[in-house]
Design an enzyme around this catalytic site. Structure first.
Site, short mmCIF file in Angstrom:
data_model
loop_
_atom_site.label_atom_id
_atom_site.label_comp_id
_atom_site.label_asym_id
_atom_site.label_seq_id
_atom_site.Cartn_x
_atom_site.Cartn_y
_atom_site.Cartn_z
N ILE A 11 0.95 -1.11 0.12
CA ILE A 11 -0.08 -0.05 0.03
C ILE A 11 0.77 1.46 0.15
CG2 ILE A 11 -0.23 0.08 2.51
CD1 ILE A 11 -3.30 0.84 1.85
N GLY A 32 2.91 -3.93 10.88
CA GLY A 32 2.04 -4.15 9.62
C GLY A 32 1.99 -2.79 8.57
N VAL A 33 0.80 -2.72 8.28
CA VAL A 33 0.63 -1.45 7.31
C VAL A 33 1.14 -0.15 8.03
CG1 VAL A 33 -1.09 -0.08 6.43
CG2 VAL A 33 -1.35 -2.51 6.08
N ASP A 34 0.80 -0.21 9.37
CA ASP A 34 1.14 1.21 10.01
C ASP A 34 2.45 1.42 9.93
OD1 ASP A 34 0.61 3.25 11.81
OD2 ASP A 34 0.27 1.98 13.41
N TYR A 126 -4.74 -7.53 14.04
CA TYR A 126 -6.20 -7.65 14.79
C TYR A 126 -6.90 -9.04 14.56
CZ TYR A 126 -5.49 -3.05 16.54
OH TYR A 126 -5.11 -1.94 17.43
N1 AR6 Z 1 0.72 -3.29 2.15
C1 AR6 Z 1 -0.58 -3.81 2.19
N2 AR6 Z 1 -0.93 -4.55 2.99
C2 AR6 Z 1 -0.12 -4.90 4.01
C3 AR6 Z 1 1.31 -4.38 4.19
C4 AR6 Z 1 1.48 -3.44 3.21
N3 AR6 Z 1 2.64 -2.85 3.23
N4 AR6 Z 1 1.58 -4.77 5.37
C5 AR6 Z 1 0.70 -5.77 5.87
N5 AR6 Z 1 -0.13 -5.69 5.38
P1 AR6 Z 1 -2.00 -4.97 10.05
P2 AR6 Z 1 -4.56 -4.74 11.66
C6 AR6 Z 1 -1.49 -6.48 5.39
O1 AR6 Z 1 -1.72 -5.78 11.07
O2 AR6 Z 1 -4.88 -6.05 11.64
C7 AR6 Z 1 -0.50 -2.46 13.84
O3 AR6 Z 1 0.62 -2.92 14.68
C8 AR6 Z 1 -1.64 -7.83 6.28
O4 AR6 Z 1 -1.21 -8.96 5.64
O5 AR6 Z 1 -1.13 -3.96 9.29
O6 AR6 Z 1 -5.76 -3.76 11.37
C9 AR6 Z 1 -1.25 -1.30 14.11
O7 AR6 Z 1 -0.35 -0.14 14.78
C10 AR6 Z 1 -2.98 -7.93 7.06
O8 AR6 Z 1 -3.88 -8.55 5.85
O9 AR6 Z 1 -3.39 -4.22 10.47
C11 AR6 Z 1 -2.21 -1.88 15.05
O10 AR6 Z 1 -1.89 -1.98 16.29
C12 AR6 Z 1 -3.62 -6.39 6.62
O11 AR6 Z 1 -2.53 -5.61 6.13
C13 AR6 Z 1 -2.47 -3.22 14.49
O12 AR6 Z 1 -1.39 -3.37 13.79
C14 AR6 Z 1 -3.73 -5.72 8.02
O13 AR6 Z 1 -2.67 -5.90 8.96
C15 AR6 Z 1 -3.69 -3.16 13.68
O14 AR6 Z 1 -3.93 -4.43 13.14
#
Ligand code: AR6
Length: 169
Positions: A11, A32-34, A126
């Site tokens: 993303i 993750g994304v954050d 999550y």
């Molecule tokens: N681009 C697109 N998708 C991604 C990327 C990326 N660069 N990286 C991971 N994903 P998550 P949540 C996918 O954990 O579940 C953080 O620590 C990943 O495979 O990012 O809402 C925050 O600070 C998954 O399918 O978000 C919060 O504490 C999806 O994105 C917590 O995680 C979401 O995974 C939020 O958890």
């Protein structure tokens, strides 16, 4: 009529007006994304998040709500931070996950964003089951009136991509 497009990829590499961040209430970063957004976007995003914590969101951003900051060095103009619900087997939190999508589109409209990229909110740390998250995301975006012209769902792996494609077919 908005277009809903599934894309496999990262993303942080999307050239869109706004990128949605799957944040947590602290707005101060995470994995993750954050983590990827803050890493690629640079320190201006965290500085803007700290300002929000010092003003409107002293208690943090509530689950289901959304707020925008600069996108720093990303190709996007804005990051829209939203906080997804943690998956619970004993409590139905679907409306909070739907609310993340509605609130993000509302903020996008306030900004005048026409293209918006969403990750699969709540499906990582999550633990929300992918198929159900894809269903809620697609149904909610389809049913929310907005001036956004393109919503791009950016999925990191085949499993997520296929789940969204099934909902979009
Ligand atoms: N681009 C697109 N998708 C991604 C990327 C990326 N660069 N990286 C991971 N994903 P998550 P949540 C996918 O954990 O579940 C953080 O620590 C990943 O495979 O990012 O809402 C925050 O600070 C998954 O399918 O978000 C919060 O504490 C999806 O994105 C917590 O995680 C979401 O995974 C939020 O958890």
């Amino acid at each position: 009529m908005k277009e809903l497009t599934p894309v496999k990829g990262d993303i942080t590499e999307q050239a869109v007006d706004a990128v949605v961040n799957a944040a947590n209430s602290s707005l101060l970063g995470g994995g993750g994304v954050d983590g990827a957004i803050h890493r690629q976007g640079g320190p201006d995003i965290l500085a803007a998040c700290r300002d929000l914590r010092a003003s409107r969101y002293g208690q943090g951003l509530p689950t289901g709500e959304a707020v925008a900051t600069t996108a720093g060095r990303l190709a996007a103009r804005w990051v829209i931070h939203t906080v997804g619900p943690v998956w619970s087997a004993s409590e139905d939190r679907s409306d909070l996950l739907a609310s993340c999508h509605r609130a993000s589109l509302r903020v996008a409209d306030e900004l005048g964003a026409r293209t918006v990229a969403f990750p699969a909110i709540s499906t990582g740390v999550y633990r929300w089951p992918m198929d159900d998250a894809a269903r809620i995301a697609v149904e909610t975006v389809r049913n929310t009136p907005t001036a956004v012209e393109e919503v791009r769902f950016v999925l990191f792996d085949d499993r997520a991509y296929e789940a969204f494609v099934r909902q979009l077919d």
